[in-house]
Design a protein around this motif. Sequence first.
Motif, short mmCIF file in Angstrom:
data_model
loop_
_atom_site.label_atom_id
_atom_site.label_comp_id
_atom_site.label_asym_id
_atom_site.label_seq_id
_atom_site.Cartn_x
_atom_site.Cartn_y
_atom_site.Cartn_z
N UNK A 167 -5.06 -11.28 49.90
CA UNK A 167 -3.78 -11.59 50.53
C UNK A 167 -3.45 -10.55 51.61
N UNK A 168 -2.60 -10.98 52.51
CA UNK A 168 -1.94 -10.04 53.43
C UNK A 168 -0.46 -10.05 53.09
N UNK A 169 0.03 -8.92 52.61
CA UNK A 169 1.44 -8.80 52.26
C UNK A 169 2.25 -8.56 53.53
N UNK A 170 3.18 -9.42 53.82
CA UNK A 170 3.97 -9.31 55.05
C UNK A 170 4.77 -8.02 55.04
N UNK A 171 4.61 -7.24 56.09
CA UNK A 171 5.36 -6.00 56.24
C UNK A 171 4.82 -4.81 55.49
N UNK A 172 3.69 -4.98 54.80
CA UNK A 172 3.15 -3.88 53.98
C UNK A 172 2.46 -2.85 54.86
N UNK A 173 2.81 -1.58 54.65
CA UNK A 173 2.19 -0.50 55.42
C UNK A 173 1.59 0.58 54.52
N UNK A 174 1.63 0.38 53.21
CA UNK A 174 1.11 1.39 52.30
C UNK A 174 -0.36 1.22 52.03
N UNK A 175 -0.86 1.89 51.00
CA UNK A 175 -2.29 1.79 50.65
C UNK A 175 -2.61 0.40 50.14
N UNK A 176 -3.90 0.02 50.13
CA UNK A 176 -4.28 -1.30 49.62
C UNK A 176 -3.83 -1.51 48.19
N UNK A 177 -3.43 -2.72 47.89
CA UNK A 177 -2.93 -3.08 46.56
C UNK A 177 -4.02 -3.79 45.75
N UNK A 178 -3.93 -3.64 44.44
CA UNK A 178 -4.78 -4.40 43.52
C UNK A 178 -3.93 -5.25 42.59
N UNK A 179 -2.66 -5.37 42.89
CA UNK A 179 -1.74 -6.21 42.12
C UNK A 179 -0.61 -6.63 43.05
N UNK A 180 0.09 -7.68 42.67
CA UNK A 180 1.23 -8.11 43.46
C UNK A 180 2.36 -7.10 43.30
N UNK A 181 3.00 -6.75 44.40
CA UNK A 181 4.06 -5.77 44.37
C UNK A 181 5.44 -6.40 44.36
N UNK A 182 6.40 -5.64 43.97
CA UNK A 182 7.78 -6.13 43.95
C UNK A 182 8.75 -5.01 44.30
#
Length: 261
Positions: A246-261
Motif C-alpha cells: 500500500x501507499x499510505x496517503x500523507x505518510x512521511x515516516x519509516x516503512x510500515x509493516x502494519x496498518x497505522x491509525x
Amino acid sequence: MIIKEGAVAGFGVLCVHAHPDDEAIWTGGTLARYADEGARTAVVTCTWAEGTVRAGELERSLGVLGAGEPRLLGYADANKPESAPGAPRFLDVPFDEAVGRVVGHIRRFRPDVVLTYDAYGSYGHPDHVHAHRVTMAAVEAAGYDQLHPGTGEPWRPRALYLSTVPRSVVVSHWRSVFGTDPEPGQTLPGVPDDQVTTRLDVGRWAERKWEAMHAHASEVGRGASMTLLTGLPEQARAQMLANEWYRRVGHTGPPETALGA
C-alpha cells in the motif's frame, strides 16, 4: 498508534472496491489477517446488484475472509449492463451521488482506516480508477457535517491506504509470464518501490485469500487479475499471495509493516 502484533479490539478496516473479486485479489490477506486479530472489517463494492451471480460469489468470499455481509452500491460494471439491470453504470452516475453513497458507509461503519486502489486503479480499469477518485473524495467529505446530510454523523478515518504493487515486483513477474522485460515506455501497474509505504506480510492467510478468490467461480479463467495470478509460476504466485502493498496517503515516516491509525 500502530497496530503491530495484533489489532486493537474494535479497530475498523473498510475497503472500497469496484467489483466482486477485487476484495480477495487486492486486500484478501489484509482482511483475513485483521479479522483474525480482532478488528472490524467490511467491504463496499461499487458495482453489481443483489441477486446476481457475482453478488452471491462476493458473499461467499467475504464469509471466507471474515468481512461481514456485502455492501453493494448496485451500479453497473462499465462493460457489463447485466451486472445491475436497469441501473446506471458506476462511471455515469453523478460524482457527488457516488461520493455520498460511500460517505454513508464510512459514517455508519466508522473505520479507523480505509483501503482502496491507487490512482491508476491498480491496473487501469476505468471502474477502479473511478473508485479511487470517489473514495478519496468520500474520506475527506465524511468528516464535514456540512456535506451529505442525512447519511450519519460525521466521521474522519485516521488513514487512507492505496493498494498497489512495487514496480520491481511487476517487472519480475512480467519476466516470469512473458520471458522478457516490458517494452521501453510501456505503461505498467504499480508505483516505484520507494513510494510503497506499507508492506503487509499475509503469508499465514494466503490460503484463505486463495480460497476467497476461487469463491468467484465465474471469474476464474476470465478476469484479468485472476487469469494473471493463476498463470504465474508457483513461486511468483506465492509471493503475490503472501504480500500486500500500500501507499499510505500523507505518510512521511519509516516503512510500515502494519496498518497505522
